[in-house]
Design an enzyme around this catalytic site. Structure first.
Site, PDB file in Angstrom:
ATOM      1  N   SER A 148       0.846  -1.197   0.000  1.00 49.75           N
ATOM      2  CA  SER A 148       0.000   0.000   0.000  1.00 49.75           C
ATOM      3  C   SER A 148       0.878   1.243   0.000  1.00 49.75           C
ATOM      4  O   SER A 148       2.041   1.200   0.412  1.00 49.75           O
ATOM      5  CB  SER A 148      -0.869   0.022   1.265  1.00 49.75           C
ATOM      6  OG  SER A 148      -1.455   1.292   1.461  1.00 49.75           O
ATOM      7  N   TYR A 161      -2.662  -0.869  10.229  1.00 54.38           N
ATOM      8  CA  TYR A 161      -2.659  -1.225   8.811  1.00 54.38           C
ATOM      9  C   TYR A 161      -1.342  -0.812   8.148  1.00 54.38           C
ATOM     10  O   TYR A 161      -0.726  -1.584   7.416  1.00 54.38           O
ATOM     11  CB  TYR A 161      -3.852  -0.539   8.147  1.00 54.38           C
ATOM     12  CG  TYR A 161      -3.998  -0.798   6.671  1.00 54.38           C
ATOM     13  CD1 TYR A 161      -4.441  -2.034   6.209  1.00 54.38           C
ATOM     14  CD2 TYR A 161      -3.728   0.201   5.737  1.00 54.38           C
ATOM     15  CE1 TYR A 161      -4.590  -2.271   4.847  1.00 54.38           C
ATOM     16  CE2 TYR A 161      -3.873  -0.018   4.375  1.00 54.38           C
ATOM     17  CZ  TYR A 161      -4.308  -1.258   3.941  1.00 54.38           C
ATOM     18  OH  TYR A 161      -4.451  -1.489   2.593  1.00 54.38           O
TER      19      TYR A 161
END
Ligand code: NAI
Length: 256
Positions: A148, A161
């Site tokens: 990401s 995350y």
């Protein structure tokens, strides 16, 4: 000088047998469809098998596989089952993932653990099981890990995350380094904000709209914005000399 290969051949994935995790929605579903459309055989793995059956019905060359990536004890049997569909696997796309949108002090132990289990430990265990099989039969192959933008650029309310995705990025490099000698390429994709079940709620909220206004391209991505990058990394003809790389696809977000 090497001959120039036409694009159609460069991205022809005939002969590739791919396992995509988290293929029941979003990016994973799109990856399965794009890879199959370019000649690969795709085993689409996820927990929601009804959705996978639907996907397999929509497009040729896709078979469903029930798989919970947080249950590594089942990976060996799952890979056996996956190979019963189209033969030996050549490519693994570690796509399954969950998000967490809380500040550090508000993140419960169980939420932290669930995020690391799904986003990090699953990639560790499944990649090991996959690479072990390829190395045992002396076959080349590839792994694509979905990291990401936040693997490199943190923001508030996404710590658990972001940490998990940073681990995926580092794991990509470690895997690439150890397995290059076995002909296994390992690369990562770092998407920015892409519309999916994971992000739709946030992207349509006032905070999400405000965030979008600060992305240089002034839009969130669509899963189709990753078609080119998944094909590039999947094709050993197109990216045979790439390993340990991380490709950011974010509308310029990291620059802002
Ligand atoms: P999504 O929620 O539509 O897809 C995630 C998929 O993973 C779902 O199909 C879900 O069922 C599956 N999954 C979750 N836990 C699982 C488990 N234990 N076993 C098997 N499957 C499981 O979201 P999206 O956006 O398609 O996410 C795909 C990947 O892309 C994730 O790793 C996510 O972190 C990553 N990503 C997404 C971005 C975005 O903006 N949508 C940005 C950067 C990365």
């Amino acid at each position: 000088m090497a001959q120039i290969t036409p694009a159609q051949q460069l991205f022809d994935l005939s002969g590739e047998v791919v396992l995509v995790t988290g293929a029941s929605s979003g990016l994973g579903r799109r990856f399965a469809r794009v890879l199959a459309a370019h000649g690969a055989k795709v085993v689409a793995a996820a927990r929601r098998v009804d959705r996978l059956a639907e996907l397999a019905g929509e497009q040729e060359g896709i078979a469903p596989l029930a798989l919970d990536v947080t249950a590594p004890e089942g990976f060996s049997a799952a890979l056996e089952e996956a190979e019963r569909h189209f033969g030996p696997l050549t490519l693994l796309v570690n796509n399954a993932g969950i998000a967490s949108g809380k500040r550090i002090l508000d993140t419960a132990e169980e939420e932290w653990a669930a995020v690391q289990r799904t986003n990090v430990e699953a990639v560790w265990h499944l990649s090991r099981a996959f690479a072990g099989r390829l190395i045992a039969r002396q076959s080349p192959g590839a792994i694509i890990n979905i990291a990401s933008l936040v693997a490199e650029k943190v923001g508030v309310s996404s710590a658990a995350y972001a940490v998990s995705k940073a681990a995926v990025l580092h794991m990509t490099k470690a895997q690439a380094l150890e397995w290059a000698r076995h002909g296994i390429r390992v690369n990562a994709i770092c998407p920015g904000f892409i519309a999916s079940e994971m992000t739709d709620g946030y992207l349509s909220s006032p905070a999400g709209q405000d965030m979008i206004s600060r992305i240089p391209q002034r839009r969130a991505g669509d899963p189709s914005d990753l078609d080119g990058v998944i094909l590039l990394l999947a094709s050993s003809r197109a990216s045979g000399f790439m390993t340990g790389a991380a490709l950011r696809v974010d509308g310029g977000h990291a620059l802002a």
